[in-house]
Design a protein around this motif. Structure first.
Motif, short mmCIF file in Angstrom:
data_model
loop_
_atom_site.label_atom_id
_atom_site.label_comp_id
_atom_site.label_asym_id
_atom_site.label_seq_id
_atom_site.Cartn_x
_atom_site.Cartn_y
_atom_site.Cartn_z
N GLU A 55 0.83 -1.20 0.00
CA GLU A 55 0.00 0.00 0.00
C GLU A 55 0.87 1.26 0.00
OE1 GLU A 55 -3.50 2.10 -0.24
OE2 GLU A 55 -3.14 -0.05 -0.45
N ARG B 151 0.71 4.09 -2.90
CA ARG B 151 0.36 5.48 -2.59
C ARG B 151 1.46 6.45 -2.97
NH1 ARG B 151 -4.01 6.65 0.64
NH2 ARG B 151 -5.19 4.86 1.41
N ALA C 9 1.52 6.71 -6.68
CA ALA C 9 0.21 7.01 -7.28
C ALA C 9 -0.17 6.00 -8.36
CB ALA C 9 0.20 8.43 -7.85
N ARG D 121 -2.60 3.73 -8.52
CA ARG D 121 -4.02 3.63 -8.87
C ARG D 121 -4.44 4.75 -9.80
NH1 ARG D 121 -4.34 2.42 -3.23
NH2 ARG D 121 -4.82 0.23 -2.85
N LYS E 238 -0.90 16.35 -6.69
CA LYS E 238 0.09 15.41 -6.19
C LYS E 238 1.31 15.52 -7.10
CE LYS E 238 0.68 10.83 -4.29
NZ LYS E 238 0.00 9.60 -3.88
N SER F 67 -4.53 13.68 -8.81
CA SER F 67 -4.51 12.56 -7.89
C SER F 67 -5.80 11.74 -7.99
CB SER F 67 -4.34 13.06 -6.44
OG SER F 67 -5.43 13.88 -6.08
#
Length: 345
Positions: free
Chosen positions: A33, A37, A40, A42, A122, A127
């Motif tokens: 995860e 994160r 980025a 996803r 971001k 984002s």
């Protein structure tokens, strides 16, 4: 009485193994995860799909959406960023005109104009990692209404610029038989199905990353599942013997087990140091917390490497690795069933 004692030993063994696998699985999930994160992943995955769907594949580099796990966690994070630049402005009152040809302006950028109210920056890029199907459908309706053109003219424009979106929307428009409300609902249903398909594809790629992280965690902690089970049984037997003994003969037995020394510190050390703590001390870097003073960090590279290269530990490493592939949710469910903890409803 004897059967209860034996059952207690096996419950302790099962609980100890489940807790160890749960903690290591949580570590694997946490590392994955954090990786997703920070890079980025996803958001980039979503916008790669939107670029392919709305503007088509890049003529030089091909499809934006990776076709393998190596592309998702190699090319996508570091070499190609499909996301549009972030803008803090609200969506313009009037949607932009459709590009007449393949230029720097694209259908994807026009879509971003309509949905950027839900965005925050971001590192200079959007984002947004999820677009609600209803918002996507409304954005398409707004783009179609730009320039006072009707839906047919909008679809013809998509066909002229060779947008892959034309085939999808044209099919929905034909099914709606000219009804704008049915068309909007159809676009919403189509996009929702596409997002579900994209999520399944993403999860399939993530499994490969979790598998790789499982190997890394298993080896870094040199977690031998078989040795851990043996340590649990040994500690349980030792605790049982300490609890059962009484009198001078028992004291002599404990003294013999502690190699002739004072049994009190020996027993205290064993009872206060769980098997999991002992095994985690075999990691390449370990932390010790003494009874007095500050915690200290130790590098165990030589002992760790010797342990890794010892074939007798490899079956235990394999057991731990296979256990980690089941994931933290599985081991939490097993832990809940053993302890009787009920899930909240």
């Amino acid at each position: 009485m004897y059967e209860c004692a034996v059952l207690s030993v096996y419950v302790d063994l099962a609980l100890g193994l489940v807790v160890a696998f749960l903690l290591l699985s949580l570590l694997v999930s946490g590392l994955n995860e954090a990786f997703v994160r920070v890079l980025a992943i996803r958001s980039k995955f979503l916008w790669a799909y939107l670029r392919d769907t709305m503007d088509g594949a890049d003529k030089k580099s091909g499809s934006w959406l990776p076709a393998s796990a190596a592309g998702v966690f190699g090319v996508l994070p570091f070499l190609r960023d499909p996301r549009p630049a972030h803008s803090g402005d609200p969506a313009p009152a009037k949607a932009g005109e459709m590009p007449a040809a393949r230029t720097s302006q694209s259908m994807m950028n026009l879509l971003y104009e309509r949905v950027r109210e839900i965005d925050h920056a971001k590192r200079g890029k959007t984002s947004i990692a999820d677009i609600p199907p209803a918002r996507f459908a409304m954005a398409i309706m707004e783009l179609a209404a730009a320039g006072d053109r009707d839906m047919r003219a909008f679809l013809d424009g998509l066909r002229k610029i060779d947008s892959p979106l034309y085939g999808h929307l044209n099919g929905v428009w034909e099914s709606a038989q000219g009804d704008l409300d049915r068309f909007r609902q159809g676009v919403e249903s189509w996009f929702d199905g596409e997002m579900q398909r994209l999520s399944l594809l993403y999860k399939r790629y993530v499994k490969w990353v979790v598998a790789a992280l499982g190997i890394v965690v298993t080896l870094l902690f040199s977690m031998d599942g078989l040795e851990y089970a043996k340590t649990l049984l040994r500690d349980n037997a030792y605790r049982a013997s300490v609890t059962a003994v009484a009198g001078p003969e028992a004291y002599d037995q404990l003294q013999a087990k502690c190699q002739g020394g004072d049994p009190v510190p020996c027993v205290t050390e064993v009872l206060s140091e769980p098997a999991l703590v002992k095994l985690m001390g075999q990691a390449v870097v370990s932390v010790s917390i003494p009874a007095e003073g500050d915690p200290s960090v130790h590098a165990n590279f030589a002992a760790w490497w010797e342990r890794i290269m010892t074939p007798s530990h490899w079956p235990g490493f394999l057991l731990t690795y296979v256990a980690l592939l089941f994931g933290a949710p599985f081991w939490w469910d097993v832990f809940r069933r053993i302890t009787g903890i009920k899930a909240k409803r």
